[in-house]
Design a protein around this motif. Structure first.
Motif, PDB file in Angstrom:
ATOM      1  N   ALA A 271      59.691  78.492  14.596  1.00 46.80           N
ATOM      2  CA  ALA A 271      59.785  79.541  13.574  1.00 46.80           C
ATOM      3  C   ALA A 271      58.485  80.332  13.488  1.00 46.80           C
ATOM      4  CB  ALA A 271      60.120  78.919  12.220  1.00 46.80           C
ATOM      5  N   GLN A 272      57.340  79.643  13.587  1.00 47.99           N
ATOM      6  CA  GLN A 272      56.058  80.343  13.537  1.00 47.99           C
ATOM      7  C   GLN A 272      55.822  81.170  14.800  1.00 47.99           C
ATOM      8  OE1 GLN A 272      53.549  76.910  12.601  1.00 47.99           O
ATOM      9  NE2 GLN A 272      53.178  77.752  10.558  1.00 47.99           N
ATOM     10  N   LYS A 273      56.211  80.653  15.955  1.00 47.09           N
ATOM     11  CA  LYS A 273      56.113  81.460  17.185  1.00 47.09           C
ATOM     12  C   LYS A 273      56.944  82.731  17.037  1.00 47.09           C
ATOM     13  CE  LYS A 273      57.189  78.260  20.281  1.00 47.09           C
ATOM     14  NZ  LYS A 273      57.459  77.629  21.598  1.00 47.09           N
ATOM     15  N   ASN A 274      58.107  82.603  16.430  1.00 49.49           N
ATOM     16  CA  ASN A 274      58.957  83.751  16.171  1.00 49.49           C
ATOM     17  C   ASN A 274      58.218  84.780  15.316  1.00 49.49           C
ATOM     18  OD1 ASN A 274      61.095  85.462  15.076  1.00 49.49           O
ATOM     19  ND2 ASN A 274      61.183  84.034  13.379  1.00 49.49           N
ATOM     20  N   MET A 275      57.578  84.343  14.222  1.00 50.24           N
ATOM     21  CA  MET A 275      56.910  85.266  13.317  1.00 50.24           C
ATOM     22  C   MET A 275      55.707  85.936  13.968  1.00 50.24           C
ATOM     23  SD  MET A 275      58.427  85.784  10.459  1.00 50.24           S
ATOM     24  CE  MET A 275      57.086  86.616   9.620  1.00 50.24           C
TER      25      MET A 275
END
Length: 498
Positions: A271-275
């Motif tokens: 999820a953080q890589k996505n953001m």
């Protein structure tokens, strides 16, 4: 381009979306699929698809249109810088919290931290805020389609809106988030391609290569980015950056719509890589949108094209469609139409899914095992989906009767009032951990805060020596809510201190 040709393209476009929806949802269309995409989304698809959701038709049309205003130019990029800071804070502060609590609706945090009434209040604020914001975004594209397509068929504006919402409902009601992860990826591809191809076609029409185009934009009267001179002006650097940061935290990090996609990733790392990926791409794409705006005005000036009028007044939101559909040729018109349609429907389909999810989870308890099985709950979810589609229809009709501003201006103005209480609630919950609230008084605080904010905004020029609030108004609203919660606070129970 002939209206019949445009209509044919729209039909083919939606046919493709229906085909994707059928294959994605044919094996499974239960509530877990609709709400969380079975918690199995690929982070890179979410990141790419979020671009289309976050940008919308407003960025596609309204941002380039506003570039022509002497006091505006590229000042929107200051706001984008604030957006980027906000996205990074969401990735490092809010996403870990949501994943740690394993939330379906992000407002479950408020329930566990402040109480049931606070929880229902925050979910209600989201439902109101997202319905209004998404209706405004869809409105912008519908009036463009109405002007350039459906007026030729004598189709009433209200019917155009209704058909648009019906089409969105038709390809999202079964698969929900799982369908949207795929369709938004496709729609973002069309949106991004449209931006770059539009720049190419305008440059070709102006006989400019890439370097010459860059120099033309840089040397034009539209390219000023940073405004430090007048602290009272809406475009002042600090106001724009702070406004962009807090608007992003509220409209993204505290909004079920975009967070629902993040929560469909397998774990917090993805999820953080996505953001992080999304943030970099978001900033870059906005630079190109502003460049499109400058090139549009250069093209209009060279070819004597006036800003089109709507309801008797010049409307900069129409400049891009006017040039793309009537002056650049058939291929650029098709490219523009695909980009505009993708930008808008990627936002609206996601919003309707998030609104349905929030109501079903936050008010009907469908995330609980005993309420999440059987065909009855699926039928209820469909009814809620239809209900929000109709509500959005009514908001658009009212907005059409009242609006005479740029839509991007109206969206962020309204967001300052509707999202401010969410900002105050989460700030209190996160940063005042030793205190809880008297739960029953929270709705009063959340209603009074926007009213006081409006009163301050209306009188700020008189009270503050000419100072006029712009996007930073959401900070005032959040602060008033925060102070109101302090007034009704009490010592927190140990188990509620997250």
């Amino acid at each position: 381009m002939a209206p019949a040709t445009i209509l044919t393209l729209i039909i083919l476009y939606f046919g493709l979306l229906f085909l994707i929806s059928y294959f994605v949802s044919r094996k499974n269309s239960d509530n877990d699929t609709f709400f969380k995409a079975n918690k199995n989304s690929k982070w890179y698809l979410v990141a790419f698809g979020m671009i289309g959701t976050a940008l919308s038709g407003v960025t596609f049309i309204s941002v380039p249109g506003k570039v022509g205003a002497e006091a505006v130019q590229f000042s929107y990029f200051q706001f984008v810088i604030g957006n980027a800071i906000g996205f990074l804070l969401i990735a490092k502060v809010l996403l870990p919290l949501y994943y740690r609590m394993n939330l379906t609706s992000i407002y479950g945090y408020i329930e566990q931290r402040l109480g049931t009434i606070s929880y229902k209040t925050s979910a209600t604020i989201f439902l109101i805020s997202r319905t209004i914001g998404s209706a405004f975004r869809l409105y912008l594209v519908v009036i463009v389609l109405q002007r350039y397509v459906f007026d030729a068929f004598h189709m009433p504006f209200a019917l155009t809106v209704l058909v648009s919402l019906a089409l969105i409902f038709a390809y999202t009601y079964r698969g929900g988030l799982k369908t949207i992860i795929i369709t938004d990826t496709l729609q973002t591809f069309f949106l991004v391609s449209s931006v770059f191809l539009t720049i190419y076609f305008i440059c070709q029409s102006l006989d400019l290569d890439a370097i010459q185009a860059f120099e033309a934009v840089k040397n034009s009267q539209y390219s000023k980015i940073f405004f430090y001179e007048d602290a009272m002006a809406p475009t002042f650097f600090i106001k724009q950056v702070l406004g962009g940061m807090f608007v992003t935290i509220a409209m993204v990090g505290l909004d079920q719509d975009l967070m629902q996609k993040n929560l469909s990733c397998r774990n917090i790392g993805e999820a953080q890589k996505n953001m992080f990926t999304f943030t970099g791409t978001f900033v870059l794409i906005n630079i190109f949108f502003l460049s499109v705006g400058a090139l549009l005005y250069l093209y209009a000036g060279k070819n004597g094209i006036a800003i089109p009028e709507y309801l008797g007044k010049p409307k900069t939101d129409f400049l891009f469609p006017e040039i793309a559909l009537n002056h650049l040729g058939a291929i650029p018109a098709i490219v523009f139409l695909l980009g505009l349609t993708a930008a808008t429907f990627a936002t609206t389909d996601s919003a309707l899914t998030a609104l349905t999810t929030s109501f079903c989870v936050d008010f009907l308890g469908m995330d609980k095992a005993e309420n999440n099985t059987g065909p009855k709950t699926v039928r209820t979810r469909h009814a809620v989906h239809i209900g929000f589609s109709l509500l959005m229809f009514l908001v658009i009709i009212v907005f059409n009767a009242l609006n005479d501003e740029s839509v991007v201006t109206m969206i962020f103005r309204v967001a300052g009032y509707t999202y401010g209480p969410l900002l105050g609630l989460y700030c209190f919950g996160l940063f005042v951990r030793k205190l809880g609230v008297h739960d029953r008084f929270v709705p009063i605080v959340c209603v009074m805060s926007p009213m006081l904010t409006w009163f301050i905004s209306e009188n700020s020029a008189t009270w503050l020596n000419g100072y006029i609030f712009d996007t930073e108004l959401i900070i005032v609203n959040g602060l008033i809510t925060f102070l109101g919660l302090l007034i009704i606070s009490r010592k927190a129970d140990a188990q509620t201190r997250f």
